[in-house]
Design a protein around this motif. Structure first.
Motif, PDB file in Angstrom:
ATOM      1  N   LYS A  58       0.843  -1.203   0.000  1.00  0.00           N
ATOM      2  CA  LYS A  58       0.000   0.000   0.000  1.00  0.00           C
ATOM      3  C   LYS A  58       0.877   1.251   0.000  1.00  0.00           C
ATOM      4  CE  LYS A  58      -3.129  -1.423   3.200  1.00  0.00           C
ATOM      5  NZ  LYS A  58      -4.220  -1.316   4.157  1.00  0.00           N
ATOM      6  N   LEU A 113      -0.042   3.011  -3.466  1.00  0.00           N
ATOM      7  CA  LEU A 113      -1.232   3.867  -3.437  1.00  0.00           C
ATOM      8  C   LEU A 113      -0.974   5.326  -3.794  1.00  0.00           C
ATOM      9  CD1 LEU A 113      -3.439   2.368  -0.585  1.00  0.00           C
ATOM     10  CD2 LEU A 113      -3.360   1.871  -3.020  1.00  0.00           C
ATOM     11  N   PRO A 114       0.170   5.909  -3.419  1.00  0.00           N
ATOM     12  CA  PRO A 114       0.369   7.308  -3.807  1.00  0.00           C
ATOM     13  C   PRO A 114       0.257   7.509  -5.329  1.00  0.00           C
ATOM     14  CG  PRO A 114       2.013   6.654  -2.194  1.00  0.00           C
ATOM     15  CD  PRO A 114       1.268   5.414  -2.567  1.00  0.00           C
ATOM     16  N   PRO A 170      -4.089   5.220  -6.860  1.00  0.00           N
ATOM     17  CA  PRO A 170      -5.164   5.161  -5.850  1.00  0.00           C
ATOM     18  C   PRO A 170      -6.256   4.153  -6.205  1.00  0.00           C
ATOM     19  CG  PRO A 170      -5.167   7.268  -7.030  1.00  0.00           C
ATOM     20  CD  PRO A 170      -3.930   6.558  -7.434  1.00  0.00           C
ATOM     21  N   SER A 171      -6.337   3.773  -7.480  1.00  0.00           N
ATOM     22  CA  SER A 171      -7.395   2.819  -7.851  1.00  0.00           C
ATOM     23  C   SER A 171      -7.174   1.446  -7.224  1.00  0.00           C
ATOM     24  CB  SER A 171      -7.446   2.672  -9.368  1.00  0.00           C
ATOM     25  OG  SER A 171      -6.246   2.088  -9.823  1.00  0.00           O
ATOM     26  N   ARG A 223      -6.553   1.023  -4.066  1.00  0.00           N
ATOM     27  CA  ARG A 223      -6.794   1.109  -2.619  1.00  0.00           C
ATOM     28  C   ARG A 223      -7.854   0.108  -2.142  1.00  0.00           C
ATOM     29  NH1 ARG A 223      -5.745   4.577   1.221  1.00  0.00           N
ATOM     30  NH2 ARG A 223      -4.930   6.133  -0.233  1.00  0.00           N
TER      31      ARG A 223
END
Lengths: 398, 451
Positions: free
Chosen positions: A217, A221-222, A225-226, A228
């Motif tokens: 993550k 994620l940065p 974001p999809s 997450r």
């Protein structure tokens, strides 16, 4: 006489193991609150083509044909999968969720060479309406309990189909159908450098706990974001399994499977061989016409488990009853009935098995025992006492 | 061991016979009725003539080392049986057009995405049922029905099919037939194919080297009259199917006697209207199943094809309304000259696995079961069945009018399964709104038949 290519006979010793496996599975399922169902061997083909529940590759291997009503052009299939018919059964016959259902069924898939099995048996469990992560935790625990009771030590591998779909979306290639057919992920050529850097970490390493997913993550994620939602769902399941003391390995590269999976996919291995698998399939019931019913399920594969099983139950003694005269045969049948009622395996005179005790009906009973001794006994009561004294093993429950 | 080559009968025969002119072929001219041509250049080569569609099967089962046929029939086999031991050796010629998925120009289906989202069932008709099913799966159609056909696929949409998979000379040719091309599936070409073990283990070099470089193949023959285009039939009409092929002249005569319009039919049109009646001209083999599923209200076919259908679908709602008397044939069991049996009973145990070739797959299957012929295998054929005996089949279930053709090939009839003639068929129960019109038609046919 040849048997049909790709099919298998089960001999008495195979069936003994089969029934033992099935018995343990049914017992565990009932203790977890699951109810047994059985779906028909024949289903309409469109159940499996509807909205892409199985991949075209799998559908090209189903046994499908026109039955006697086939002038309508509707094809039927020998069920290629246990989950979809159970979802159909739930929608048409049960309807109320949550529902915990289990089954022991055969599924059929055409294998081109005929050298591998075309009929396979599976012990399946479906938790329809089961919320994540409770259902995943329950299903993995249940499967491990079955395997432990059978004497196996299995390893659990996890991946997440929703994560893989989202990831392939980010990579920008429509690879998901190929992934489902078993193609490796090594061919991926991401257009964004962040993803290119992440690939070796994603597919070259394996995780053993929620920490691994936290690391992913933090890394992904940065920029993406999809991913997450799927990573958080994966983390919740991993957390629950770790909390329950269940060891597992997270292998993101293992995506082969059914198109209907949407979330965590788990697979069970013994000695490197896959003996079961399952996962979350939240889209299946909506695709079949009922919205918003999440579900998860799994199946244990009987063939690899049977091959590893050794049944060490005491073998029942063989009692053979005979009459020296035709007139005495009625009495021989009556004695056999009495002995069976007392729990023994009893065959009549024409027997394929060498007897442990040969009992002749006449004036009283003459018994030849396993060490060659011959005794005369005046009554059934004395006969039963003698058998017990000699250690004759009863047949036990079916 | 001699090398064996299977050659096609039909559309490719004139082209191939001229292409192979240097071989000194005898018995493969367009007008030849021989099934066993010979070559002066390759006297060791055993040649046999089959319907084109039978060739990939005959090569795949190892009866022939080499075969020549359209690539469409090769793919039709391989899409269903990808492990078949067939090697595509080379293309010997390529024509225009190919195989297409198409809908009616009146259909709302005009793209792959519309098809995938369609709740169905979508009805596909085709002479290529395996390819049609593979396309349906590839397009992720949710619910579909595949109706295998013997021919005339273009006549089915829009009323009785949503999609067709058919060969055509071009997309324009499809449009001329009232069809909207959706997807090209295969380009037209002719292939030389080989049985894999022969390719891998036999010396085929001399024969292979003897093939000329390329076949000058014209555009794919589109087949049938191109008069299928026309407006969709208005709803509510009675739908009548009339036969094409050999049954057409006596049916035309029947129409005249019955006082029914015969012009369009005699001019080769495949779709036309009478007052209150929509008429389609179809292959008689395809009619019973179309009546059964409610696409046709009446059809003129043969009792043999009705019986074959009922063997497969005993509960089918099709019945014979009227025996028409013409087109009399017998369906007979036939063996080769070397087979000693003179009755089906004598065939029991005569072969390890009895190979039964027939166009009537279901009649043949029922016959072999009812007569307890032991282990048997049905070989479906698409015509020229006499060629199968004795090398490629042991028993033939075939129709014959006089028995002369069978006798000319030295074949022996050992049993008669049924005597058949043309008949009018329809559903057991008619839709109430069509009853009066259909009954009037039946009455007209009854008069025409002299009943």
């Amino acid at each position: 006489m040849e048997r049909c290519k790709g099919m298998r006979d089960l001999l008495p010793q195979d069936m003994e193991k089969f029934r033992r496996l099935e018995g343990v599975f049914r017992d565990v399922c009932r203790r977890w609150g699951y109810g047994e169902v059985r779906t028909p061997v024949l289903e309409y083909l469109h159940l499996f083509t509807t909205a892409g529940t199985l991949t075209p590759g799998m559908l090209s291997r189903v046994y499908s044909f026109l039955d006697w009503d086939g002038w309508s052009g509707e094809r039927v299939v020998l069920r290629p999968d246990g989950t979809i018919p159970t979802a159909r059964l739930f929608l048409s016959e049960v309807g109320k969720d949550p529902a915990r259902l289990f089954y022991v069924e055969n599924v059929f898939s055409f294998e081109e060479t005929g050298r591998e099995a075309r009929e396979r048996w599976q012990c399946g469990v479906e938790f329809i309406g089961g919320p994540s992560p409770q259902a995943e935790g329950e299903l993995v625990s249940l499967a491990l309990e079955v395997l432990v009771r059978l004497g196996f030590s299995a390893t659990v591998k996890l991946t997440h189909q929703g994560f893989l779909k989202a990831l392939l979306g980010e990579v920008g290639e429509d690879l998901f159908p190929r992934l489902l057919e078993g193609e490796g992920l090594s061919t991926l050529q991401p257009s964004r450098p962040e993803m290119e850097r992440a690939m070796p970490l994603l597919f070259g390493t394996k995780g053993t706990g929620p920490g691994y997913l936290k690391n992913l993550k933090a890394l992904l994620l940065p920029s993406f974001p999809s991913l997450r939602e799927s990573l958080e769902d994966f983390s919740r399941v991993a957390q629950l399994l770790s909390g329950a003391g269940i060891a597992y390995e997270i292998d993101m590269g293992n995506g082969k499977g059914f198109e209907y999976y949407t979330g965590v996919v788990f697979q069970f291995y013994i000695g490197g061989e896959r003996v079961g698998g399952g996962g979350r399939y939240n889209n299946l019931l909506p695709l079949l016409g009922r919205k918003d019913i999440p579900a998860a399920g799994l199946a244990l594969y009987l063939e690899p488990l049977l091959a590893r099983m050794e049944v060490s139950l005491p073998r029942p003694s063989v009692l053979v009853v005979r009459s020296p005269t035709p007139r005495g045969q009625g009495r021989a049948f009556a004695l056999a009935r009495e002995l069976r009622a007392s729990g023994y395996r009893v065959e009549m005179e024409c027997s394929a098995s060498p007897p442990h005790f040969l009992i002749e009906v006449g004036n009283g009973f003459t018994v030849a025992g396993p060490s060659g001794e011959v005794v005369r006994l005046p009554s059934l009561k004395r006969l039963l006492a003698f058998l017990e004294e000699m250690g004759a093993v009863k047949a036990g429950p079916a | 061991m001699p090398l064996k080559l299977a050659l096609p009968k039909g559309r490719l025969q004139p082209l191939l016979s001229s292409w192979l002119g240097g071989w000194g072929l005898e018995g493969y001219e367009a007008t030849s009725r021989s099934y066993r041509p010979s070559s002066r250049l390759h006297p060791q080569l055993q040649l046999k003539v089959f319907q084109e569609r039978d060739i990939p099967i005959q090569v795949a089962v190892g009866n022939y080392d080499l075969g020549i046929c359209g690539r469409d029939w090769v793919e039709e086999l391989l899409v269903r049986y990808p492990q078949s031991p067939l090697v595509r050796v080379r293309e010997v010629g390529s024509g225009g057009g190919g195989l297409y998925l198409a809908s009616s120009i009146f259909s709302p289906l005009s793209s792959a995405s519309e098809m995938a989202g369609h709740p169905g069932p979508l009805r596909l008709v085709s002479e290529y049922p395996n390819l049609a099913e593979a396309v349906a799966l590839r397009l992720r159609l949710r619910r579909f029905q595949v109706f295998p056909l013997w021919g005339a696929a273009e006549v089915y949409p829009p009323e009785t099919a949503d999609l067709v998979v058919m060969a055509s000379a071009s997309e324009d040719d499809l449009r001329d037939r009232g069809l909207c091309p959706l997807l090209p599936l295969l380009p037209a070409s002719t292939c030389l194919i080989a049985y894999r073990p022969s390719w891998e283990g036999k010396d085929l070099g001399e024969v292979l080297a003897g093939f000329p470089p390329a076949l000058q193949e014209g555009a794919l023959k589109s087949g049938g009259a191109s008069t299928a285009a026309g407006a969709a039939f208005p709803p509510g009409l009675a739908v009548l199917a009339l036969p094409d092929g050999h049954q057409q002249p006596p049916t035309l005569e029947l129409l005249r006697r019955a006082g029914l319009p015969a012009d369009s039919y005699s001019q080769g049109e495949r779709r036309f209207l009478w007052e209150g009646v929509a008429v389609k001209v179809l292959r008689p083999q395809d009619m019973p199943i179309q009546v059964a599923n409610g696409n046709l209200d009446l059809a003129i076919t043969g009792q043999d094809w009705l019986r074959d259908h009922l063997c497969r679908f005993p509960g089918s709602p099709v019945k014979e309304y009227l025996a028409l008397g013409f087109g009399q044939v017998k369906v007979v069991a036939v063996v080769g000259p070397q087979t000693e049996a003179s009755s089906p009973e004598e065939l029991r145990g005569a072969f390890p696995v009895l190979r039964v070739a027939s166009e009537y797959v279901n009649l043949a299957d029922r016959y072999a079961t009812d007569k307890h012929l032991g282990p048997y295998r049905i070989i479906p054929t698409w015509g020229a069945s006499e060629a199968f005996l004795p090398e490629d089949a042991d028993l033939l279930i075939e129709n014959t009018q006089t028995g002369r053709t069978l006798a000319r090939h030295g074949l022996k009839i050992i049993d008669t399964l049924l005597e058949s003639s043309a008949c009018l068929i329809g559903p057991r129960e008619l839709p109430p709104k069509k009853r009066v019109r259909v009954e009037a038609l039946v009455e007209a046919f009854r008069r025409g038949a002299g009943g």
